[in-house]
Design a protein around this motif. Structure first.
Motif, mmCIF file in Angstrom:
data_model
loop_
_atom_site.group_PDB
_atom_site.id
_atom_site.type_symbol
_atom_site.label_atom_id
_atom_site.label_comp_id
_atom_site.label_asym_id
_atom_site.label_seq_id
_atom_site.Cartn_x
_atom_site.Cartn_y
_atom_site.Cartn_z
ATOM 1 N N ASP A 6 7.080 8.949 -2.884
ATOM 2 C CA ASP A 6 7.663 9.653 -4.018
ATOM 3 C C ASP A 6 8.701 8.761 -4.693
ATOM 4 N N THR A 7 8.967 9.088 -5.933
ATOM 5 C CA THR A 7 9.829 8.234 -6.756
ATOM 6 C C THR A 7 11.239 8.143 -6.209
ATOM 7 N N ALA A 8 11.788 9.207 -5.671
ATOM 8 C CA ALA A 8 13.167 9.204 -5.178
ATOM 9 C C ALA A 8 13.339 8.255 -4.010
ATOM 10 N N SER A 9 12.249 7.998 -3.261
ATOM 11 C CA SER A 9 12.349 7.132 -2.084
ATOM 12 C C SER A 9 12.228 5.651 -2.428
ATOM 13 N N LEU A 10 11.972 5.331 -3.692
ATOM 14 C CA LEU A 10 11.780 3.923 -4.058
ATOM 15 C C LEU A 10 13.054 3.097 -3.852
ATOM 16 N N ALA A 11 14.202 3.746 -3.930
ATOM 17 C CA ALA A 11 15.461 3.015 -3.748
ATOM 18 C C ALA A 11 15.894 2.964 -2.296
ATOM 19 N N PHE A 49 14.915 6.929 -13.704
ATOM 20 C CA PHE A 49 14.327 5.627 -13.347
ATOM 21 C C PHE A 49 15.323 4.486 -13.573
ATOM 22 N N VAL A 50 16.145 4.649 -14.585
ATOM 23 C CA VAL A 50 17.154 3.598 -14.839
ATOM 24 C C VAL A 50 18.155 3.548 -13.695
ATOM 25 N N GLU A 51 18.578 4.744 -13.203
ATOM 26 C CA GLU A 51 19.508 4.774 -12.088
ATOM 27 C C GLU A 51 18.887 4.184 -10.823
ATOM 28 N N LEU A 52 17.591 4.506 -10.613
ATOM 29 C CA LEU A 52 16.902 3.930 -9.447
ATOM 30 C C LEU A 52 16.859 2.406 -9.535
ATOM 31 N N ALA A 53 16.510 1.914 -10.706
ATOM 32 C CA ALA A 53 16.403 0.467 -10.890
ATOM 33 C C ALA A 53 17.758 -0.215 -10.679
ATOM 34 N N ARG A 54 18.807 0.367 -11.222
ATOM 35 C CA ARG A 54 20.126 -0.236 -11.049
ATOM 36 C C ARG A 54 20.593 -0.171 -9.597
ATOM 37 N N LYS A 55 20.208 0.897 -8.894
ATOM 38 C CA LYS A 55 20.550 0.981 -7.482
ATOM 39 C C LYS A 55 19.858 -0.118 -6.684
ATOM 40 N N VAL A 56 18.573 -0.343 -7.005
ATOM 41 C CA VAL A 56 17.826 -1.420 -6.324
ATOM 42 C C VAL A 56 18.462 -2.786 -6.632
ATOM 43 N N LEU A 57 18.903 -2.971 -7.866
ATOM 44 C CA LEU A 57 19.551 -4.239 -8.230
ATOM 45 C C LEU A 57 20.847 -4.439 -7.448
ATOM 46 N N ARG A 58 21.628 -3.359 -7.297
ATOM 47 C CA ARG A 58 22.878 -3.484 -6.554
ATOM 48 C C ARG A 58 22.608 -3.837 -5.090
ATOM 49 N N GLN A 59 21.562 -3.172 -4.528
ATOM 50 C CA GLN A 59 21.213 -3.482 -3.143
ATOM 51 C C GLN A 59 20.740 -4.927 -2.999
ATOM 52 N N PRO A 115 9.859 -7.686 -1.899
ATOM 53 C CA PRO A 115 10.931 -8.259 -2.713
ATOM 54 C C PRO A 115 11.508 -7.230 -3.661
ATOM 55 N N PRO A 116 12.781 -7.268 -3.977
ATOM 56 C CA PRO A 116 13.378 -6.303 -4.917
ATOM 57 C C PRO A 116 12.693 -6.322 -6.280
ATOM 58 N N LEU A 117 12.169 -7.492 -6.695
ATOM 59 C CA LEU A 117 11.534 -7.569 -8.009
ATOM 60 C C LEU A 117 10.275 -6.706 -8.046
ATOM 61 N N VAL A 118 9.507 -6.684 -6.944
ATOM 62 C CA VAL A 118 8.294 -5.861 -6.898
ATOM 63 C C VAL A 118 8.669 -4.387 -6.989
ATOM 64 N N VAL A 119 9.725 -3.959 -6.285
ATOM 65 C CA VAL A 119 10.161 -2.559 -6.335
ATOM 66 C C VAL A 119 10.625 -2.200 -7.739
ATOM 67 N N LEU A 120 11.355 -3.088 -8.381
ATOM 68 C CA LEU A 120 11.808 -2.841 -9.750
ATOM 69 C C LEU A 120 10.623 -2.689 -10.691
ATOM 70 N N ARG A 162 0.818 -1.210 0.000
ATOM 71 C CA ARG A 162 0.000 0.000 0.000
ATOM 72 C C ARG A 162 0.857 1.267 0.000
ATOM 73 N N PRO A 163 1.760 1.461 0.970
ATOM 74 C CA PRO A 163 2.563 2.712 0.946
ATOM 75 C C PRO A 163 3.464 2.814 -0.273
ATOM 76 N N LEU A 164 3.821 1.669 -0.877
ATOM 77 C CA LEU A 164 4.673 1.722 -2.050
ATOM 78 C C LEU A 164 4.000 2.485 -3.188
ATOM 79 N N LEU A 165 2.672 2.398 -3.257
ATOM 80 C CA LEU A 165 1.951 3.057 -4.344
ATOM 81 C C LEU A 165 2.014 4.582 -4.237
ATOM 82 N N PHE A 166 2.210 5.069 -3.004
ATOM 83 C CA PHE A 166 2.044 6.511 -2.815
ATOM 84 C C PHE A 166 3.338 7.232 -2.443
#
Length: 837
Positions: A754-759, A823-833, A768-773, A748-752
């Protein structure tokens, strides 16, 4: 030209030839031109012609001879001269041979005379040796006879002790010393008697046994056996024979008494002395053979009387107190079968006899082992060879082997005859076979102290196996009845067929019967293995009968509703029966031996597999149906504008259908199974639904603000539906689901946010990291991974569930190749984590 071949053969006969010519037949073995075969007698003209031909041939042969002599006359004259010279040489050779014959005759005379003289001297020497040996043996005989007289006098003194000696006998130590002295004197007397017997009878009557009994006397030269003078023909020795025989009888009686006393009291010292006496008498093998036979015969007779119903009947009759006033009353004949009234008394008498039989068998067995142990320990003082080695030269087997073989053979014979001849014995001993085994376990326990016999759960001696194999008649009947009880419980459980399929009660009943049979046999390592084989066969029967009832068509897994199909009800009943059967039998491994548990666990495993063959297709169909409903989320318009005047939107249609389907599965499908079975299924389905929903929600694109609100409403409805699906059995509610429930709550909170906090890990905890990606890609203009590969949403979700997380991450990373942006940088950051880099 005439053929002369007929005249030069070795067996030519002129008369036969003439007869053949006259008869007109060919001469035997040769066909000549003068004797051709005819049908009748030869005519006078033919004979005349033949004679004329013969004359002509004779004249021709004469001419040829004359021609040859004329041609070779010089050579013939030369050979005649040589022959004349040769005759002169032969005359010289003949004269020389005559001289040789004369010389040989003279030489023969020179040898014959000394030989005859030597032969006469050798005969005289042989007779002298015979006389010398006879005198030596007579002298030895007289010495031994006197020694025996002294020994028997000392022996008689022990049999008639004086008053002073009787007083000394009150002391155990003095009495033991006297007993030792008596045993030594008996052994010496036995050795003396054996040597006297050897001198009287000669080696030819005693054989090799004498060589083993008597001490060696050196390597002196003695006459041959045929030249020995029998001492029984000497008057000086014959006078002592009655005394020797009397002494032999006394020593033999005392030896037998000592052996019996030693075996009864298990006195190794006394038994060793008696065996030494028997060895000195050269009767040790015969004595051991007789003792073994007596003990085996005693056990065999006791076994025979134990299973003899007439003996049991007489025993019971003798115990009855009949009043004297009824002395003239009618007495029926002795019964060989009990009546319904007397059956308990007969049964008690039979078991009492078996207890007594085991006691006597144990006593005889201990005696045999004690005897063999003494034979092994006792050695010949001269050769240092154990007595058992001398005994084995005559006996075929050791005394213990002979005893066990005899016991096994006798027991098997009388057990088989008893089972065939008496219904009472057959029923009593087969029904009470465990009790019969326990009685023989007492036998093994009693003899284990004195023997090397072992009968435990892990090891069984061959002797114990031999005895128990003799009881195989009753064991087979017991196992047959045990198998019948097992099969009857299975047959009763499945007697109703598909109209009344077995359920939980039937499964518990089958398991209870199996456990009862195993518990009845658990005390015996061999019996429980046999019962375990029956159990395995019975469980195989359960599996085959269950497979015959199981429905595997489409209606068994359909979820169309509104009610469960008959096939689902049938499968539910059968699965319930199998569940309670195999779950109750899983304890076998803990309560029984490993070998028996292995046999039973094989059948239990088959039941479990059969149970899984019912459940797995149904659970797979349920998951597939629920996943199909959840996949309809992508048909909902999640990007429409928000209407501020509209109230809170209700749940989507797919979510209502999902709630209805969960309620249908719970109320219609799972009610055919017990709660013990369905509780784990419910939790696994709830976890599956949450994972599937979260994955579908994470790839829902495009997603607007109204769509986020709609997903939030659907999540609330999903929690309510899943809570209802779990039911009151789960005290913790959805918290019992674990990580999946935390993942749903974090969605639920993931939907709302801000984009910068997704990582940020703090904002995406429990996800799971896949859901965040996925959610990063949903907010970005980048294509989703399934769109890139041309997959449907349901196919992609199914693929991610079947593969590892690393594979799914790689698929997302491949979609980012060559792309740039926030968004690409965010996604790659999540992958590294996620990878811990």
């Amino acid at each position: 030209m005439m053929d002369y071949s007929s005249f030069v053969i070795d067996d030519f006969d002129i008369n036969d030839y003439a007869n053949a010519i006259l008869a007109g037949e060919p001469y035997p073995q040769h066909q000549t031109q003068f004797a051709k075969p005819r049908t009748g007698a030869a005519s006078k003209d033919d004979i005349s012609v033949t004679i004329s031909k013969l004359d002509s041939s004779i004249e021709n042969v004469g001419k040829q001879i004359k021609s040859l002599v004329t041609t070779h006359h010089e050579e013939l004259l030369h050979r005649a001269v040589e022959i004349n010279n040769l005759s002169g040489s032969l005359t010289s050779v003949r004269r020389g041979l005559d001289d040789v014959d004369t010389s040989l005759e003279k030489l023969r005379e020179k040898i014959r005379v000394p030989y005859r003289t030597l032969e006469t001297s050798a005969i005289r020497l042989q007779r002298t040796r015979q006389a010398s040996d006879a005198l030596r043996r007579i002298s030895r005989f007289i010495v031994l006879s006197r020694r025996l007289d002294t020994q028997m006098t000392e022996f008689a003194a022990f049999d008639k002790p004086s008053t002073a000696e009787k007083k000394l006998d009150n002391s155990n130590r003095l009495f033991a010393d006297q007993q030792d002295d008596k045993e030594r004197i008996i052994a010496k007397a036995a050795l003396t008697i054996a040597e006297l017997g050897a001198l009287l009878d000669g080696p030819e009557d005693t054989g090799d046994t004498l060589k083993n009994c008597l001490p060696e006397t050196g390597h002196r030269t003695t006459p041959t056996m045929d030249a020995l003078v029998p001492l029984r023909s000497v008057k000086a020795t014959v006078a002592h024979v009655p005394f020797i025989e009397e002494a032999r009888c006394k020593v033999t009686r005392e030896m037998e008494s000592m052996i019996i006393t030693g075996l009864s009291s298990l006195d190794q010292s006394l038994l060793a002395s008696s065996l030494q006496t028997a060895h000195n008498l050269c009767v040790l093998p015969t004595l051991v053979q007789a003792l073994s036979k007596d003990l085996c015969d005693a056990v065999e007779e006791r076994i025979r009387s134990t299973f003899d119903l007439s003996c049991i009947s007489k025993e019971l009759v003798s115990k009855e107190n009949i009043p004297s006033s009824q002395g003239l009353s009618y007495k029926s004949r002795v019964r060989t079968e009990p009546t319904n009234i007397t059956a308990p008394q007969w049964t008690g008498a039979l078991w009492a006899r078996l207890e007594s039989l085991v006691e006597e068998m144990a006593a005889c067995c201990i005696k045999v082992y004690t005897l063999e142990k003494a034979l092994k320990l006792k050695k010949d003082p001269v050769t240092q060879r154990s007595f058992i080695a001398d005994v084995m030269k005559v006996l075929e087997n050791k005394p213990t082997s002979t005893f066990w073989t005899s016991v096994g053979r006798s027991l098997e014979k009388y057990v088989r005859d008893a089972a065939k001849g008496s219904i009472f014995l057959q029923q009593t001993l087969s029904a009470g076979y465990p009790k019969l085994l326990r009685i023989f376990h007492k036998l093994f326990a009693k003899i284990a102290v004195h023997t090397d016999t072992v009968y435990t759960q892990s090891q069984q001696s061959p002797e114990t196996i031999l005895v128990l194999r003799a009881l195989s008649t009753f064991e087979d009947i017991y196992l047959s009845r045990s198998a019948t009880r097992l099969n009857e419980s299975v047959s009763q459980a499945f007697a109703g067929g598909s109209r009344a399929p077995p359920g939980s009660n039937e499964g518990v009943t089958i398991a209870r019967v199996v456990m009862n049979e195993l518990d009845s046999a658990r005390f015996d390592p061999l019996l429980i293995l046999a019962v375990a084989r029956n159990v395995s066969a019975a469980l195989d029967g359960v599996m085959m009968r269950a497979e015959g009832l199981i429905s595997s068509d489409r209606l068994a897994v359909t979820l169309l509703g509104p009610m469960a199909t008959p096939q689902q009800v049938l499968n539910g009943q059968v699965a319930t029966c199998l569940y309670y059967c195999w779950t109750n039998l899983e304890k076998v491994a803990e309560e029984h031996t490993e070998s028996a548990a292995t046999l039973v666990k094989a059948g239990v495993k088959k039941l479990h597999l059969t149970y899984d063959s019912i459940i797995e297709p149904l659970l797979t169909a349920i998951r597939r149906e629920l996943a199909s409903i959840i996949s309809r989320l992508h048909r909902v318009d999640l990007q429409k504008a928000t209407n501020p005047m509209a109230g809170m939107a209700g749940p989507s249609m797919y979510m209502k259908d999902l709630a209805d389907k969960l309620n249908y599965v719970k109320t219609q499908i799972f009610t055919n199974f017990t709660s013990d079975m369905t509780q784990s299924w419910v939790l696994s389905i709830v976890r599956y639904v949450i994972r599937n929903f979260v994955l579908h929600a994470s790839i829902a694109k495009p997603l607007g603000e109204s769509g986020k609100l709609q997903l939030t409403t659907d999540m609330t409805e999903l929690e309510f539906a899943l809570g209802t699906f779990l039911g009151p059995s789960s005290k913790r509610g959805l918290e019992a689901v674990g990580e999946e429930y935390k993942m749903l709550r974090a969605m639920r909170p993931l939907l709302f946010i801000d984009t910068a906090s997704l990582a940020g890990p703090a904002h995406t905890a429990n996800l799971p990291p896949l859901v965040v990606l996925h959610h990063i890609l949903v907010r970005s203009p980048l294509p989703m991974p399934h769109i890139t590969h041309g997959w449907q949403e349901a196919e992609y979700v199914r693929w991610t569930e079947e593969r590892r997380q690393e594979d799914a991450w790689g698929l997302v990373e491949a979609a980012l190749v060559g792309k740039e942006g926030e968004f690409v940088e965010l996604a790659r950051k999540v992958l590294r984590q996620a990878r811990g880099e």
